[in-house]
Design an enzyme around this catalytic site. Structure first.
Site, PDB file in Angstrom:
ATOM      1  N   TRP A 101       0.832  -1.202   0.000  1.00  0.00           N
ATOM      2  CA  TRP A 101       0.000   0.000   0.000  1.00  0.00           C
ATOM      3  C   TRP A 101       0.865   1.250   0.000  1.00  0.00           C
ATOM      4  O   TRP A 101       0.564   2.226  -0.702  1.00  0.00           O
ATOM      5  CB  TRP A 101      -0.981  -0.006   1.156  1.00  0.00           C
ATOM      6  CG  TRP A 101      -1.989  -1.111   1.052  1.00  0.00           C
ATOM      7  CD1 TRP A 101      -2.189  -2.132   1.940  1.00  0.00           C
ATOM      8  CD2 TRP A 101      -2.923  -1.335  -0.027  1.00  0.00           C
ATOM      9  NE1 TRP A 101      -3.183  -2.960   1.492  1.00  0.00           N
ATOM     10  CE2 TRP A 101      -3.647  -2.506   0.288  1.00  0.00           C
ATOM     11  CE3 TRP A 101      -3.199  -0.665  -1.222  1.00  0.00           C
ATOM     12  CZ2 TRP A 101      -4.653  -3.016  -0.546  1.00  0.00           C
ATOM     13  CZ3 TRP A 101      -4.188  -1.169  -2.060  1.00  0.00           C
ATOM     14  CH2 TRP A 101      -4.894  -2.327  -1.722  1.00  0.00           C
ATOM     15  N   ASP A 171      -1.587   6.538   6.325  1.00  0.00           N
ATOM     16  CA  ASP A 171      -2.705   5.677   5.924  1.00  0.00           C
ATOM     17  C   ASP A 171      -2.985   4.743   7.094  1.00  0.00           C
ATOM     18  O   ASP A 171      -2.168   3.886   7.419  1.00  0.00           O
ATOM     19  CB  ASP A 171      -2.287   4.892   4.669  1.00  0.00           C
ATOM     20  CG  ASP A 171      -3.315   3.847   4.240  1.00  0.00           C
ATOM     21  OD1 ASP A 171      -4.340   3.675   4.929  1.00  0.00           O
ATOM     22  OD2 ASP A 171      -3.081   3.197   3.201  1.00  0.00           O
ATOM     23  N   LYS A 195     -12.112  -1.742   6.469  1.00  0.00           N
ATOM     24  CA  LYS A 195     -11.301  -2.667   7.253  1.00  0.00           C
ATOM     25  C   LYS A 195     -11.831  -2.740   8.688  1.00  0.00           C
ATOM     26  O   LYS A 195     -12.119  -3.802   9.182  1.00  0.00           O
ATOM     27  CB  LYS A 195      -9.828  -2.236   7.244  1.00  0.00           C
ATOM     28  CG  LYS A 195      -9.245  -1.979   5.870  1.00  0.00           C
ATOM     29  CD  LYS A 195      -9.128  -3.246   5.031  1.00  0.00           C
ATOM     30  CE  LYS A 195      -9.003  -2.982   3.551  1.00  0.00           C
ATOM     31  NZ  LYS A 195      -7.748  -2.388   3.104  1.00  0.00           N
TER      32      LYS A 195
HETATM   33  C1  LIG Z   1      -7.215  -1.903   1.857  1.00  0.00           C
HETATM   34  C2  LIG Z   1      -6.175  -0.875   1.991  1.00  0.00           C
HETATM   35  C3  LIG Z   1      -6.015   0.132   1.039  1.00  0.00           C
HETATM   36  C4  LIG Z   1      -6.847   0.216  -0.222  1.00  0.00           C
HETATM   37  O1  LIG Z   1      -8.130   0.567   0.075  1.00  0.00           O
HETATM   38  P1  LIG Z   1      -9.218   0.817  -1.100  1.00  0.00           P
HETATM   39  O2  LIG Z   1     -10.331   1.438  -0.320  1.00  0.00           O
HETATM   40  O3  LIG Z   1      -9.536  -0.516  -1.665  1.00  0.00           O
HETATM   41  O4  LIG Z   1      -8.618   1.724  -2.084  1.00  0.00           O
HETATM   42  C5  LIG Z   1      -5.057   1.093   1.258  1.00  0.00           C
HETATM   43  N1  LIG Z   1      -4.277   1.058   2.355  1.00  0.00           N
HETATM   44  C6  LIG Z   1      -4.405   0.097   3.294  1.00  0.00           C
HETATM   45  C7  LIG Z   1      -3.522   0.115   4.487  1.00  0.00           C
HETATM   46  C8  LIG Z   1      -5.352  -0.895   3.136  1.00  0.00           C
HETATM   47  O5  LIG Z   1      -5.470  -1.853   4.061  1.00  0.00           O
END
Ligand SMILES: *Cc1c(COP(=O)(O)O)cnc(C)c1O
Length: 360
Positions: A101, A171, A195
Site C-alpha cells: 500500500w 494511511d 477494514k
Molecule cells: C485496503 C487498503 C487500502 C486500499 O483501500 P481501497 O479502499 O480498496 O482503495 C489502502 N491502504 C491500506 C492500508 C489498506 O489496508
C-alpha cells in the site's frame, strides 16, 4: 441463520449489534417512512446522521478543533493521488515503504513530483518496520508518508517516524479506531473504512486546517480538492450516505465498549491469544518480527504450501472463513479487527491446536 467467524482483511466483520439495528431501521428510519438509502442527503434527518457521526468520531479520537474531518469516497487508493495534489507545494515528498500500500502510494506520487523512498523493508519481504529515528528526510519535503498498519504483511509502526519537523501523512485504513492516537502528531491521517469501521465506499480523512487551501497542483480535479469538501461539510456532492450512517452506528458502538482505551486493551488481549499460540506451536509460525506485530492482521504459515491449503480448507468447513493469506504472500492471515469477538480467536486457536495434533 448461521454467522461464521469472518477473518477477512476487508471488507471485514462488523459488530452484530450494528447490523441488527440497521436491519430494524431498513424500511423506516426514525419515523421518516423511508430507508436512509432513499433519503435526500440535504434533508434535516440526514444532516443529523452526518453531524452525529462527526461529533462521535471527534470524541472517540479527541480530534482537536484545528482539524477537519472529511467523509470522502474513491477508496483509500484515490488518496494516493489526492495527497500529492493537495500537499506538494515544493513537489517533493518522502515515502517509507513498508508494503504494497505504501509502495502504491509512492508510485502514484511520482506522477506529480519527486517522491523519494527514504526507507524500506522490502529486503525481508516487509516482515518488519525499518528504524525511522534518523532518516534522510528531504530538506524541502512537503510531507513524509507512511502506511501505519500493513494489512497484507501484518506489521505496525509502534513508534511514529521522526519526520524532522515535516508534516506526517498516514494511511491508517487497517488500524483506524483500534487504539488511541495522538492526532496532533499528524498532518493527515486517513483510511478506507471497510477494514475496521464500516462498509466499503467511505474514506475518512482527518486533516490539519492549515494544510487545506486553494494552492493545489493545477491538474487537481475539483472532487479531489480537500478545500471543496471542507468548505461544504462533506456535502459538495452526494456523499456515500448509507455507508456514513453505518460508520456512525459503529462509532456509537465503540463509545459503548468504553472508547479506544478499552478497544486497545481488548485488541491486545485478543491478539495475544493468537500470537502466544504461534510462539509455542511446532507447526504454525508467525511471519513478522515480534516487536512490529500488528494487533489487527496476523499472518502465519506452516512451512508447507500443501499443508497451508489443507488447513484453509478444513478451517473454512469448520466456520472460520477468509483465512487465506494475500495472493502475493501466500500462507494464512487472520484479520482480527475491533468487531471480531475474542471467542472467535479462542475457537480458532483451539481448531489450530487440533489440526497441529493431527498433522505432526
Ligand atoms: C485496503 C487498503 C487500502 C486500499 O483501500 P481501497 O479502499 O480498496 O482503495 C489502502 N491502504 C491500506 C492500508 C489498506 O489496508
Amino acid at each position: 441463520m448461521a454467522r461464521v467467524y469472518n477473518f477477512s482483511a476487508g471488507p471485514a466483520v462488523l459488530p452484530e449489534e450494528v447490523l441488527l439495528e440497521a436491519a430494524a431501521e431498513m424500511l423506516d428510519y426514525a419515523g421518516s417512512g423511508m430507508s436512509v438509502m432513499e433519503m435526500s442527503h440535504r434533508s434535516k434527518t440526514y444532516q443529523k446522521i452526518l453531524d452525529e457521526a462527526e461529533t462521535d468520531l471527534r470524541e472517540l479520537m479527541h480530534i482537536p478543533e484545528n482539524y477537519k474531518v472529511l467523509f470522502l469516497q474513491g477508496g483509500a487508493s484515490q488518496q494516493f493521488a489526492a495527497i500529492p495534489m493537495n500537499l506538494m507545494k515544493n513537489k517533493v515528498a518522502d515515502y517509507i515503504i513498508t508494503g504494497q500500500w505504501a509502495k502504491k502510494a509512492y508510485e502514484e506520487a511520482k506522477k506529480y513530483g519527486t517522491a523519494n523512498a527514504i526507507a524500506s523493508s522490502a529486503d525481508k519481504t516487509f516482515s518488519y518496520i525499518p528504524d525511522c529515528s534518523d532518516l534522510p528526510v528531504s530538506e524541502n519535503a512537503d510531507y513524509v508518508y507512511i502506511c501505519e498498519n500493513n494489512t497484507i504483511y501484518g506489521t505496525k509502526f509502534k513508534q511514529l517516524p521522526n519526520t524532522k519537523g515535516k508534516v506526517l501523512v498516514s494511511d491508517v485504513s487497517s488500524c483506524f479506531l483500534s487504539e488511541p492516537v495522538d492526532v496532533t502528531k499528524y498532518g493527515i491521517l486517513y483510511g478506507g473504512v471497510q477494514k475496521n469501521i464500516g462498509p466499503a465506499g467511505v474514506v475518512i480523512l482527518i486533516i490539519r486546517e492549515d494544510l487545506i487551501s486553494d494552492d493545489v497542483l493545477p491538474c487537481t480535479p475539483t472532487m479531489l480538492k480537500y478545500k471543496i469538501h471542507a468548505d461544504n461539510g462533506s456535502l459538495y456532492n452526494t456523499p456515500p450516505a448509507y455507508g456514513i450512517y453505518i460508520c456512525g452506528k459503529v462509532f456509537k458502538w465503540l463509545k459503548k465498549q468504553g472508547g479506544l482505551e478499552a478497544m486497545k486493551a481488548y485488541n491486545e488481549e485478543k491478539a495475544s491469544v493468537l500470537y502466544d499460540f504461534l510462539d509455542r506451536s511446532k507447526l504454525f509460525k508467525g511471519t513478522v518480527r515480534k516487536e512490529d506485530r500488528s494487533l489487527m492482521n496476523v499472518p502465519f504459515v506452516t512451512g508447507s504450501e500443501e499443508l497451508d491449503a489443507t488447513f484453509i480448507k478444513a478451517a473454512t468447513e469448520a466456520g472460520f472463513v477468509n483465512l487465506k493469506g494475500h495472493r502475493t504472500v501466500g500462507g494464512m492471515r487472520a484479520s482480527i479487527y475491533n468487531a471480531m469477538p475474542i471467542e472467535g480467536v479462542q475457537k480458532l486457536v483451539a481448531f489450530m491446536e487440533e489440526f497441529e495434533n493431527l498433522h505432526s
